[in-house]
Design a protein around this motif. Structure first.
Motif, short mmCIF file in Angstrom:
data_model
loop_
_atom_site.label_atom_id
_atom_site.label_comp_id
_atom_site.label_asym_id
_atom_site.label_seq_id
_atom_site.Cartn_x
_atom_site.Cartn_y
_atom_site.Cartn_z
N SER A 389 0.82 -1.21 0.00
CA SER A 389 0.00 0.00 0.00
C SER A 389 0.86 1.26 0.00
CB SER A 389 -0.93 0.01 1.22
OG SER A 389 -0.21 0.23 2.42
N ARG A 390 2.13 1.13 0.40
CA ARG A 390 3.06 2.25 0.39
C ARG A 390 3.89 2.28 -0.90
NH1 ARG A 390 5.06 4.04 6.01
NH2 ARG A 390 3.31 3.54 7.39
N GLY A 391 3.57 1.38 -1.83
CA GLY A 391 4.23 1.41 -3.13
C GLY A 391 5.38 0.45 -3.31
N TRP A 392 5.65 -0.41 -2.31
CA TRP A 392 6.74 -1.38 -2.42
C TRP A 392 6.22 -2.68 -3.03
CZ3 TRP A 392 11.49 0.44 -1.56
CH2 TRP A 392 11.62 1.58 -0.77
N HIS A 393 7.04 -3.32 -3.86
CA HIS A 393 6.67 -4.58 -4.50
C HIS A 393 7.70 -5.64 -4.08
CE1 HIS A 393 3.76 -2.56 -7.18
NE2 HIS A 393 4.62 -1.55 -7.10
N LEU A 394 7.37 -6.38 -3.02
CA LEU A 394 8.27 -7.39 -2.47
C LEU A 394 7.78 -8.78 -2.88
CD1 LEU A 394 8.68 -5.80 1.09
CD2 LEU A 394 10.01 -5.36 -0.99
N ASN A 395 8.56 -9.81 -2.57
CA ASN A 395 8.21 -11.18 -2.93
C ASN A 395 7.73 -11.94 -1.70
OD1 ASN A 395 10.70 -10.49 -4.95
ND2 ASN A 395 9.17 -11.79 -5.93
N ALA A 396 6.55 -12.54 -1.80
CA ALA A 396 6.01 -13.37 -0.73
C ALA A 396 6.53 -14.80 -0.89
CB ALA A 396 4.49 -13.35 -0.76
N LEU A 397 7.00 -15.40 0.19
CA LEU A 397 7.61 -16.72 0.17
C LEU A 397 6.85 -17.67 1.10
CD1 LEU A 397 11.29 -15.49 0.75
CD2 LEU A 397 10.15 -15.77 -1.46
N GLN A 398 7.13 -18.96 0.98
CA GLN A 398 6.54 -19.96 1.86
C GLN A 398 7.60 -20.94 2.34
OE1 GLN A 398 3.63 -22.32 -0.27
NE2 GLN A 398 5.02 -22.79 -1.95
N ARG A 399 7.29 -21.62 3.42
CA ARG A 399 8.17 -22.66 4.00
C ARG A 399 9.56 -22.13 4.37
NH1 ARG A 399 6.64 -27.71 -0.09
NH2 ARG A 399 4.40 -27.66 0.33
N PRO A 400 9.60 -21.19 5.31
CA PRO A 400 8.52 -20.63 6.13
C PRO A 400 7.90 -19.40 5.48
CG PRO A 400 10.61 -19.81 6.94
CD PRO A 400 10.93 -20.76 5.80
N ASN A 401 6.72 -19.00 6.00
CA ASN A 401 6.09 -17.77 5.53
C ASN A 401 7.05 -16.60 5.75
OD1 ASN A 401 3.81 -19.23 4.93
ND2 ASN A 401 2.57 -18.44 6.61
N SER A 402 7.31 -15.87 4.71
CA SER A 402 8.28 -14.78 4.78
C SER A 402 8.16 -13.92 3.54
CB SER A 402 9.71 -15.33 4.92
OG SER A 402 9.99 -16.30 3.93
N ILE A 403 8.88 -12.82 3.50
CA ILE A 403 8.98 -11.99 2.32
C ILE A 403 10.45 -11.64 2.10
CG2 ILE A 403 6.67 -11.01 2.39
CD1 ILE A 403 7.67 -8.62 3.84
N HIS A 404 10.80 -11.27 0.88
CA HIS A 404 12.19 -10.87 0.66
C HIS A 404 12.28 -9.67 -0.25
CE1 HIS A 404 13.27 -13.44 -3.21
NE2 HIS A 404 12.97 -12.20 -3.56
N ILE A 405 13.43 -9.02 -0.15
CA ILE A 405 13.78 -7.96 -1.09
C ILE A 405 15.08 -8.35 -1.76
CG2 ILE A 405 14.92 -6.63 0.76
CD1 ILE A 405 14.16 -4.08 -0.90
N CYS A 406 15.08 -8.25 -3.08
CA CYS A 406 16.29 -8.48 -3.88
C CYS A 406 16.85 -7.10 -4.21
CB CYS A 406 15.94 -9.27 -5.14
SG CYS A 406 17.33 -9.52 -6.27
N VAL A 407 17.97 -6.78 -3.62
CA VAL A 407 18.55 -5.43 -3.71
C VAL A 407 19.17 -5.19 -5.09
CG1 VAL A 407 20.31 -3.87 -2.78
CG2 VAL A 407 18.99 -5.34 -1.24
N THR A 408 18.85 -4.06 -5.69
CA THR A 408 19.45 -3.65 -6.95
C THR A 408 19.98 -2.23 -6.80
OG1 THR A 408 17.54 -2.55 -7.98
CG2 THR A 408 17.62 -4.97 -8.10
N LEU A 409 20.58 -1.72 -7.87
CA LEU A 409 21.08 -0.34 -7.85
C LEU A 409 19.94 0.66 -7.63
CD1 LEU A 409 23.67 -0.51 -10.78
CD2 LEU A 409 24.18 -0.28 -8.34
#
Length: 468
Positions: A389-409
């Motif tokens: 809702s704040r404009g970020w597009h992150l990746n939702a993961l499972q096993r375990p439930n989590s999210i990640h950010i892949c850092v770029t320039l």
């Protein structure tokens, strides 16, 4: 089962609800009269409807800055110069054939081709992306092992953190797939994978790093296992190929991961990620020509003449090859080194910031620029919804439930904004738990609890069928 079917229907309808309205007004037939240059204005108008991606997406866009400047501008210009070319016609477009050969050679040199232990025969081709690179490596390994050992019911063994492209390869090429749980460090479990090896095994897989958690698998141990078992070993370097060699030079403790490791028979590396090439450029590399020859398709009895093709696609966009070559040549060793310095520092800053949020924990020990995190106290998918809702597009993961950010320039100038929004989102969920309007947290939760995984598969297929 009844409740799960209802859940399935609810999830599909929720996922497809936005897509149906967006398709209204789409062009369904050619205009009677051509629009000429007017189409450019239409393209520009449609582009404004895309989400704001600058600095806000996990991975996705790896080049820094805006589209009309710097490296973006250079690769776009290179593409436009060769947009008419097709390496299928080698006799006509010899320039593109050279660019492809040089991209492959330069990439291989980063991954051990110059070292004596590589055997001195590293070869490969450019592809449309990491998935095609992996598909080709699996097909080549299957056919190589059929020739070498007579295996006609091939099987491959991968850690559960390995990319979904291996599942696609298994379906396409009729290879039985064994997906093995990772160990407590979220790395490939070598001992567990060893137990699945049998007389039909053609290949094992390791990632450097894995997409979910950014952790490098024990490539040396996997290489030893492959060598002792007389099978192929593919290393997925789609994310790490243009970072790990430079991170090592910067002093980061990077374990062995390339052709210098005995047993590695093929590698996939994306140029369109940290290589900063245009989208649609990757490479697949092999330890020797004997394996790579099984990638090619040669046809001798076609009335159209003799035909041979190196990759899945026949015609290929020479403009993308030229753009990848231009990206690598323009940056050079020092350019990639400086880029790696920046993104590795941002990754470390994000890890530090997450550790300072008591409700969150980092998954494993990230080796590179992917940082995955979860929570034992709050719903991490609700956090993800608030970040969205704040404009970020992150990746939702499972096993375990989590999210990640892949850092770029793209994240270099906005890292503190990210951490601030993350802290505030966590605090909001902590104080006011529960799904937000329009959020996907209930969908992820429902899908994760469905015990009939075939139904989850059907859910995904129905969703895709309704959106494309």
């Amino acid at each position: 089962m009844w409740s799960e079917r209802n859940t399935h229907t609810m999830v599909v309808e929720k996922l497809q609800s936005g897509g149906k309205s967006k398709r209204e007004g789409w062009q369904t037939e050619l205009p009677r009269f051509g629009l000429g240059r007017g189409v450019i204005e239409m393209l520009e108008n449609e582009k404004t409807k895309d989400a704001a991606w600058q600095g806000r997406c996990s991975g996705t866009v790896y080049i820094g800055g805006g589209q009309s400047e710097g490296h973006f501008s250079l690769t776009n210009e290179a593409y436009s110069m060769f947009s008419h070319t097709n390496p299928l016609h080698l006799d006509v477009f010899q320039s593109v054939a050279r660019f492809e050969g040089e991209v492959v050679a330069m990439t291989a040199a980063l991954l051990g081709s110059k070292e004596k232990s590589s055997g001195g025969q590293i070869c490969g081709n450019m592809t449309s992306g990491g998935t095609e690179s992996i598909l080709l490596a699996m097909k080549s390994s299957r056919d190589y092992m059929k020739m070498k050992k007579g295996i006609t019911k091939p099987e491959m063994i991968i850690p559960e953190s390995a990319h979904s492209a291996y599942d696609k390869a298994a379906q396409y090429f009729n290879i039985r797939l064994w997906r093995v749980p990772v160990n407590k460090e979220f790395q490939a479990d070598v001992k567990a994978m060893r137990r699945f090896i049998n007389r039909n095994t053609i290949l094992i897989v390791g990632s450097a790093p894995g997409f979910p958690h950014g952790i490098v698998d024990p490539i040396e141990e996997l290489g030893e296992l492959a060598s002792r078992s007389g099978i192929c070993f593919h290393v997925d370097l789609c994310l790490g190929g243009f970072v790990l060699p430079f991170a090592r030079k910067l002093g980061y403790p990077i374990p062995p991961f390339d052709f210098s490791v005995e047993g590695v028979t093929s590698i996939s590396v994306d140029v369109h990620k940290y290589g900063l090439g245009p989208k649609g450029t990757s490479t697949v590399l092999y330890r020797n020509h004997e394996i790579r020859k099984h990638q090619f398709v040669a046809v001798t009895e076609w009335s159209g003449g003799l035909y041979v093709s190196p990759t899945i696609a026949g015609s290929r966009p020479g403009g993308l090859i030229a753009g990848a070559w231009a990206a690598m040549m323009s940056l050079g060793h020092e350019g990639y080194l400086e880029n790696t310095r920046e993104i590795m520092e941002v990754s470390k800053r994000i890890q530090k910031g997450i550790k300072e949020i008591p409700e969150l924990f980092i998954i494993g020990r990230p080796d590179m620029t992917i940082v995955a995190f979860g929570s034992n106290g709050i719903d991490i998918f609700e956090v993800n919804d608030l970040m969205s809702s704040r404009g970020w597009h992150l990746n939702a993961l499972q096993r375990p439930n989590s999210i990640h950010i892949c850092v770029t320039l793209q994240h270099v100038p906005v890292v503190e904004d990210f951490l601030r929004d993350l802290r505030e989102s966590v605090e909001t969920v902590k104080q006011n738990p529960g799904p937000i309007s329009g959020g996907l947290a209930p969908i992820y939760g429902a899908a994760g609890k469905m015990t009939h995984r075939g139904m989850v598969r059907d859910l995904l297929v129905d969703y895709m069928d309704g959106t494309c």
